[in-house]
Design an enzyme around this catalytic site. Structure first.
Site, short mmCIF file in Angstrom:
data_model
loop_
_atom_site.label_atom_id
_atom_site.label_comp_id
_atom_site.label_asym_id
_atom_site.label_seq_id
_atom_site.Cartn_x
_atom_site.Cartn_y
_atom_site.Cartn_z
N TYR A 144 38.11 33.98 42.75
CA TYR A 144 38.50 34.12 41.33
C TYR A 144 37.68 35.23 40.70
O TYR A 144 36.45 35.29 40.87
CB TYR A 144 38.29 32.79 40.58
N SER A 145 38.37 36.11 39.96
CA SER A 145 37.67 37.20 39.26
C SER A 145 36.81 36.60 38.16
O SER A 145 37.26 35.70 37.44
CB SER A 145 38.67 38.14 38.58
N CYS A 323 44.64 44.96 37.62
CA CYS A 323 44.31 43.62 38.12
C CYS A 323 45.39 42.62 37.73
O CYS A 323 45.92 42.65 36.62
CB CYS A 323 42.96 43.17 37.56
N GLU A 363 42.62 45.43 42.00
CA GLU A 363 42.41 44.10 42.58
C GLU A 363 43.62 43.25 42.21
O GLU A 363 43.75 42.79 41.08
CB GLU A 363 41.13 43.48 42.03
P1 FAD Z 1 47.27 27.09 47.39
O1 FAD Z 1 47.27 25.62 47.50
O2 FAD Z 1 46.37 27.87 48.27
O3 FAD Z 1 48.74 27.60 47.53
C1 FAD Z 1 49.00 28.96 47.70
C2 FAD Z 1 50.05 29.08 48.75
O4 FAD Z 1 51.24 28.46 48.28
C3 FAD Z 1 50.44 30.50 49.02
O5 FAD Z 1 49.59 31.07 49.97
C4 FAD Z 1 51.85 30.36 49.50
O6 FAD Z 1 51.84 30.03 50.86
C5 FAD Z 1 52.35 29.18 48.73
N1 FAD Z 1 53.15 29.56 47.59
C6 FAD Z 1 52.70 30.10 46.44
N2 FAD Z 1 53.71 30.32 45.60
C7 FAD Z 1 54.82 29.92 46.25
C8 FAD Z 1 56.18 29.92 45.91
N3 FAD Z 1 56.60 30.37 44.72
N4 FAD Z 1 57.05 29.43 46.82
C9 FAD Z 1 56.64 28.97 48.02
N5 FAD Z 1 55.35 28.97 48.40
C10 FAD Z 1 54.47 29.44 47.52
N6 FAD Z 1 43.69 33.33 40.39
C11 FAD Z 1 43.49 33.02 39.10
O7 FAD Z 1 44.11 32.09 38.58
N7 FAD Z 1 42.57 33.72 38.34
C12 FAD Z 1 41.83 34.73 38.85
O8 FAD Z 1 41.02 35.34 38.15
C13 FAD Z 1 42.03 35.07 40.23
N8 FAD Z 1 41.32 36.05 40.79
C14 FAD Z 1 41.51 36.38 42.09
C15 FAD Z 1 40.77 37.40 42.64
C16 FAD Z 1 40.95 37.77 43.95
C17 FAD Z 1 40.13 38.91 44.53
C18 FAD Z 1 41.89 37.07 44.74
C19 FAD Z 1 42.11 37.45 46.18
C20 FAD Z 1 42.63 36.05 44.21
C21 FAD Z 1 42.45 35.66 42.88
N9 FAD Z 1 43.16 34.61 42.31
C22 FAD Z 1 42.98 34.32 40.98
C23 FAD Z 1 44.10 33.77 43.11
C24 FAD Z 1 43.34 32.56 43.68
O9 FAD Z 1 42.41 32.99 44.65
C25 FAD Z 1 44.26 31.55 44.38
O10 FAD Z 1 45.00 32.23 45.35
C26 FAD Z 1 45.20 30.84 43.43
O11 FAD Z 1 44.48 30.11 42.46
C27 FAD Z 1 46.07 29.84 44.21
O12 FAD Z 1 45.25 29.00 44.93
P2 FAD Z 1 45.61 27.44 45.12
O13 FAD Z 1 44.59 26.83 46.01
O14 FAD Z 1 45.86 26.81 43.82
O15 FAD Z 1 47.01 27.53 45.87
#
Ligand code: FAD
Ligand code: A2P
Length: 365
Positions: A144-145, A323, A363
């Site tokens: 997360y940023s 971003c 990013e």
């Molecule tokens: P997960 O449970 O990991 O689910 C994600 C997975 O669900 C995906 O990989 C995909 O396989 C699947 N999926 C997603 N959407 C769909 C869809 N529409 N249909 C079918 N499958 C789908 N997030 C923020 O909110 N704020 C930030 O500031 C932020 N900064 C980031 C900075 C960087 C450098 C990076 C790499 C990511 C950042 N993110 C940010 C994103 C964050 O890291 C997570 O990826 C995001 O919160 C989702 O994680 P999760 O565990 O909730 O989802």
């Protein structure tokens, strides 16, 4: 010039002026490009031999070791195997009535760490959600940023804040909640959270107080920009950080609805206090239409402001930060190409030059 030709030339004293002239020409050409990145191609440095020096040996001779960029920026103080346990101090919604989805501002207390987790504006941290995955293994980290400055929202220097959108999508008629984003949006003050990092040097601000900062953000991509804007314009922050920003900052912010604009009042306030230094341009995709009748995206705003933007980009003090949604990259690229060509510039040449000069920061996720 080919190496064997250089040797032949070096043999004849009469050719010394020609060589000196060539060296000077290459030097001037290189300077012109680094001052004017839009005006030509960056070439690989050629080895030009001078008559008095022996020819350079092929690269087995070690050259001066390149210093790591930003050596004082902390990286990976806490790794996934031994994360820091931060304590939640705040977790509140950033959205107004009628907004789509769920986006929260979440703050963690970092004090008590040995060493303390320190970071700078533009970095990210990792979060390890509590619980286990479907295979009974601990969850993987998500990045997360960081949305706060290194002084933190309370200026005490021992907290970090995030801006998190809960991921939710439909699959086979079922609503799926993202693991980590749901965990973060649901945590409460007092809860302990496993934190890793900090990581990232791509989105750091330049030190120059006269730099110009163009920011292109969609949704939670605003997180690093919020930190930059606090560093630039928040009065207590300015006192603390001693960084007297004097350049021009221009934020392009994309959100689906007005109620989804994040930190909007803060930015409007900074704009009213620093009208000469901050411009704030919004693209509200589901309330405004672009010139073709489609959803208004930040790339449409980029095109509308192409002239001024590219005048800024031609200034070597200007940095551009992108971003948010990965999906916006092609659209931004297309808009920048159109905008550049309307100024007689070639974006596919200019962008790598800006990147190489450390002025193009991306990013997306
Ligand atoms: P997960 O449970 O990991 O689910 C994600 C997975 O669900 C995906 O990989 C995909 O396989 C699947 N999926 C997603 N959407 C769909 C869809 N529409 N249909 C079918 N499958 C789908 N997030 C923020 O909110 N704020 C930030 O500031 C932020 N900064 C980031 C900075 C960087 C450098 C990076 C790499 C990511 C950042 N993110 C940010 C994103 C964050 O890291 C997570 O990826 C995001 O919160 C989702 O994680 P999760 O565990 O909730 O989802
Ligand atoms: P939309 O969803 O209306 O298509 P959030 O993260 O709060 O949903 O905000 C992301 C913003 O970025 C929304 O306004 C969204 O518009 C917009 N957006 C979606 N896809 C793109 C894209 N390819 N380029 C630029 N902006 C986009």
């Amino acid at each position: 010039m080919a190496y064997s030709e250089a040797q032949v030339l070096a043999g004849g004293l009469a050719h010394i002026p020609i060589l000196i002239g060539l060296v000077g020409f290459f030097e001037r050409f290189r300077n012109a490009i680094s001052k004017n990145p839009g005006k030509g191609r960056v070439e690989k440095k050629k080895s030009v031999q001078t008559p008095n020096k022996p020819p350079e040996k092929p690269s087995s001779t070690p050259k001066a070791v390149k210093k790591p960029a930003h050596p004082n920026v902390p990286v990976n103080t806490y790794k996934p195997k031994s994360p820091f346990e931060g304590t939640v101090t705040e977790n509140y919604s950033l959205l107004k009535d009628g907004a789509i989805g769920r986006v929260n501002h979440i703050t963690f207390d970092l004090s008590g760490g040995e060493p303390q987790l320190k970071y700078v504006e533009g970095q990210s941290i990792g979060i390890i959600p509590a619980g286990e995955d479907a295979k009974g293994k601990p969850h993987k980290i998500r990045l997360y940023s960081i949305a706060s400055t290194k002084y933190g929202d309370d200026f005490k220097g021992n907290t970090v804040s995030l801006c998190v959108r809960q991921l939710q999508y439909e699959k086979e008629g079922e609503t799926i909640d993202g693991v980590c984003s749901t965990y973060l949006c649901n945590i409460n003050p007092g809860d302990k959270v496993k934190i890793t990092g900090p990581v990232g040097k791509e989105m750091l601000l330049p030190e120059d107080e006269n730099a110009n900062i163009i920011m292109l953000a969609t949704g939670t991509g605003i997180a690093p920009m919020r930190a930059y804007l606090r560093k630039m314009f928040e009065p207590t922050e300015r006192e603390k950080n001693n960084w007297n920003f004097k350049g021009k900052a221009w934020l392009f912010m994309g959100a689906p609805k007005t109620a989804n604009l994040l930190y909007d009042e803060d930015f409007e306030h900074y704009k009213s206090k620093f009208p000469e230094n901050l411009r704030y341009t919004k693209a509200i995709s589901r309330e405004e239409k672009n010139s073709s009748g489609g959803r208004m995206y930040i790339q449409d705003r980029v095109l509308e402001n192409a002239d001024e933007l590219f005048s800024m980009i031609e200034d070597e003090k200007t940095h551009i930060y992108l971003c948010g949604l990965k999906g916006m990259e092609p659209g931004i690229d297309e808009a920048m190409s159109k905008a550049a060509s309307s100024k007689g510039l070639n974006w596919s040449e200019l962008r790598p030059q800006l990147k190489k000069a450390g002025r193009w920061h991306v990013e997306t996720y």
